[in-house]
Each structure stands twice: as C-alpha cells, then as structure tokens.
Enzyme design. Structure first.
Site, short mmCIF file in Angstrom:
data_model
loop_
_atom_site.label_atom_id
_atom_site.label_comp_id
_atom_site.label_asym_id
_atom_site.label_seq_id
_atom_site.Cartn_x
_atom_site.Cartn_y
_atom_site.Cartn_z
CB SER A 45 -0.93 0.01 1.20
OG SER A 45 -1.98 -0.89 0.98
CE LYS A 53 -3.68 0.57 -1.50
NZ LYS A 53 -4.27 -0.13 -0.38
CE1 TYR A 60 -4.21 -1.25 -5.14
CE2 TYR A 60 -4.53 -3.62 -5.16
CZ TYR A 60 -4.44 -2.43 -4.46
OH TYR A 60 -4.55 -2.43 -3.09
CE1 TYR A 100 -5.05 1.37 3.99
CE2 TYR A 100 -3.14 0.43 5.05
CZ TYR A 100 -3.81 0.79 3.92
OH TYR A 100 -3.27 0.58 2.69
CB VAL A 121 -0.08 -6.10 3.99
CG1 VAL A 121 -1.36 -5.56 4.56
CG2 VAL A 121 -0.12 -6.23 2.49
O1 DON Z 1 -4.52 -4.84 -2.11
C1 DON Z 1 -3.97 -5.36 -1.15
O2 DON Z 1 -4.59 -5.93 -0.27
C2 DON Z 1 -2.45 -5.22 -1.03
N1 DON Z 1 -1.83 -5.24 -2.32
C3 DON Z 1 -2.07 -3.95 -0.33
C4 DON Z 1 -2.70 -3.81 1.03
C5 DON Z 1 -1.88 -3.09 2.02
O3 DON Z 1 -0.68 -2.99 1.94
C6 DON Z 1 -2.59 -2.59 3.20
N2 DON Z 1 -1.64 -2.04 4.15
N3 DON Z 1 -1.48 -1.97 5.25
#
Ligand code: DON
Length: 319
Positions: free
Chosen positions: A75, A78, A203, A255, A273
């Site tokens: 993320s 983003k 994405y 978040y 993540v």
């Molecule tokens: O879309 C997803 O779930 C992952 N590629 C990214 C999510 C993420 O990193 C949330 N972060 N804390």
C-alpha cells in the site's frame, strides 16, 4: 529527549548509536503480531526482521537493523500513484472520482462504497480508492502505466534498479477476490471505466514494486523537502501535490490506526502489508522501515512502535 542535529562526525555517531539502541529495544515487539498470509508469497517473510533507514535533508544517511532485506511496497505505492495521477490530471479530475475523508474501516472494506452517496471511494489510501486511482494513470497498456510509475519511483528513490516482484504480484492476483469485488462494484457505479482485469493487473504490479529501507527513506526525503530533490533542488513533485500526499498520509496513511499514529508519532507515514512504512518529517528527514510482523490493522507492529520511540527521542511530531 535529545535534539536531532547531525552536522559533525561526533553527532552522527551518537545518532547512529541511538538508532541501534531503539532497534534493539523494539525487536521483541515482532512477537505481538503476525506476517500477512492472505497474499501467500508474503507469508514467507521473516517476522523477526526489523530495519530502519533515515535520509536527512542535510544529506546524511543513518541506518540500523535489517536494512538489506528487499520487500514489496504494497500500500505504500498508493502515495506514489496518487501523486502521479494528480500530476497527470490535476485535483479536480482526481477528486471527482475519489474522496478526501478517512474511513475508520479496514483497508479492504467494501461497506462504505455502498452506503455513501455518491458511491465513490472515500480516499485514495484504501484499496478501493487506490484501484480507482490506478485506472487514472496515463498509459494505454499495463506495461506503459507500470513503466511510468517505476520511472517516477526510481527518480524519487535515486535507485535505477527498482523493479517489481513477479511472484508477489501473481500471488496476489490469484487470491484477490475482494479487490475484484471492489473494482466491479465501482465500475457498476461509474467510478471508472475500462478493463477491470487490466486495472487490477497494474494495481497488483505496483503493489509488488520491490524496495529497500533506504529507497523509502529517499522518497520520504523528497516529500519532506516539499517535492524537491534533496541534492539538486529539482522539482520532482509539484509542492501542492506533495502537500496533498502528506496530508493523506497523516489522515489515512496508517488506515484505521491513523489517529493513534498521529498522536503517538505525529508525522506523515504510509504502511504496507509487507511490513514496510514510509515516513516523512517535513523539513527534516525521510524514513524507511521494515518489520513484516503486522498488528490486526495491517501495520508493522514493531515498525510503528519504533517510529513512535524515534519521535519521542528526537521530537519529530509536527503537531
Ligand atoms: O490490495 C492489497 O490488499 C495489497 N496489495 C495492499 C494492502 C496493504 O498494503 C494494506 N496495508 N497496510
């Protein structure tokens, strides 16, 4: 609380020692969390890793812990796709399609997409918002869009070797029903048009861009310097766009733990993540952290505590 001034060999050594001490203090916090498993490739990460790189705006680099371990941005990407979409289209176009408000919900939640009208995602830092932003990046094919994001990230990080990890991107693609659900729901509600599988492929690939702590520290330093290259002064991100990104990092970057992080650490940050965190302390430094063991909100458990201790020790809160 000691003051952070690194302008001599002596103070730089003290800073280095303090950073190593903080890493050692927080290593055991990894036991309080777990690595992400919903993307099977991420389950292979070592939960015990903890590393931090700092790039000061005066030029020095200070690092401690496991900073040689590569990891995917997830993320954190983003923030960079948002900056690029704003550079491609301007604020009016982007914010007509994605909002500016924190959600208080988990990063992959679908609930507010249905209950809030119009049905646009609340902000670009949650998955729904980031998928919508991905649809806006200029380029007629996935490869073109990805090349543009990579070129941008390579420039900000001063690392021309950055690429994406194919295994992680594929692994996410195979298990991403929830992101597909978000994308199809948004297309139904005309948040974006286009080929959903192509937008998702892009994405997943930008989430799988692989970096080291120092790359994130260098990117954070550009944001800390209002979008300008720390060495040359070249504008890499227009100042208003750098400000918008930093503001989203404060309000939504961690978040549904963003409020607590703003109180405890007090500077813009964005987690992923994989356990990475990008931090930026305006006018002072960029920070890159890796700690793959996550808390129940998806933030690096040891990484968050480390950043809070750094903020306490060196008075980094902007508030
Ligand atoms: O879309 C997803 O779930 C992952 N590629 C990214 C999510 C993420 O990193 C949330 N972060 N804390």
């Amino acid at each position: 609380m000691s003051k952070l001034i690194v302008n001599s060999a002596d103070s730089s050594t003290v800073f280095q020692q303090e950073l190593e001490e903080l890493i050692n203090n927080h290593r055991q916090d990894a036991n309080l969390g777990k690595v992400a498993t919903y993307i099977p490739e991420l389950a292979k990460s070592n939960p015990k890793h903890l590393g931090v790189s700092i790039r000061l705006l005066s030029g020095e680099i200070v690092e401690a812990g496991d900073v040689r371990v590569p990891f995917t941005m997830q993320s954190i990407s983003k923030v960079l796709t948002l900056a690029l979409a704003l550079m491609d289209h301007g604020e009016e176009y982007v914010f007509k399609r994605v909002g500016m408000e924190p959600t208080g919900d988990p990063f992959n939640s679908i609930v507010k997409l249905e209950t809030i009208h119009p049905n646009k995602p609340l902000n670009p830092m949650i998955n729904a918002g980031a998928i919508a932003v991905s649809s806006m990046i200029r380029g007629n094919k996935v490869e073109k869009k990805l090349e543009r994001v990579l070129t941008f990230i390579r420039k900000l990080s001063k690392n021309s070797e950055i690429s994406y990890n194919e295994k992680v991107a594929e692994s996410e693609s195979k298990t991403s029903d929830l992101n597909r659900a978000l994308a199809y729901f948004m297309r139904e509600h005309e948040v974006f048009e286009g080929d959903i599988e192509e937008i998702l492929e892009f994405y997943f690939k930008h989430c799988a861009i692989e970096v080291h702590c120092l790359d994130l520290a260098n990117i954070g330093a550009v944001f800390a310097n209002n979008g300008q290259d720390v060495e040359t002064g070249e504008t890499l991100i227009p100042p208003k766009i750098a400000r918008i990104c930093k503001t989203f990092m404060v309000t939504c970057g961690m978040y549904n733990a963003s409020g607590e992080f703003a109180i405890q650490a007090g500077f813009p940050a964005k987690s992923g993540v994989s356990g990475g965190i990008l931090g930026t302390v305006p006018t002072k430094m960029g920070i890159g952290v890796l700690g793959p063991s996550l808390d129940d909100k998806g933030n690096s458990v040891a990484g968050v505590k480390l950043l809070e201790s750094m903020s306490d020790r060196w008075n980094l809160s902007i508030f």
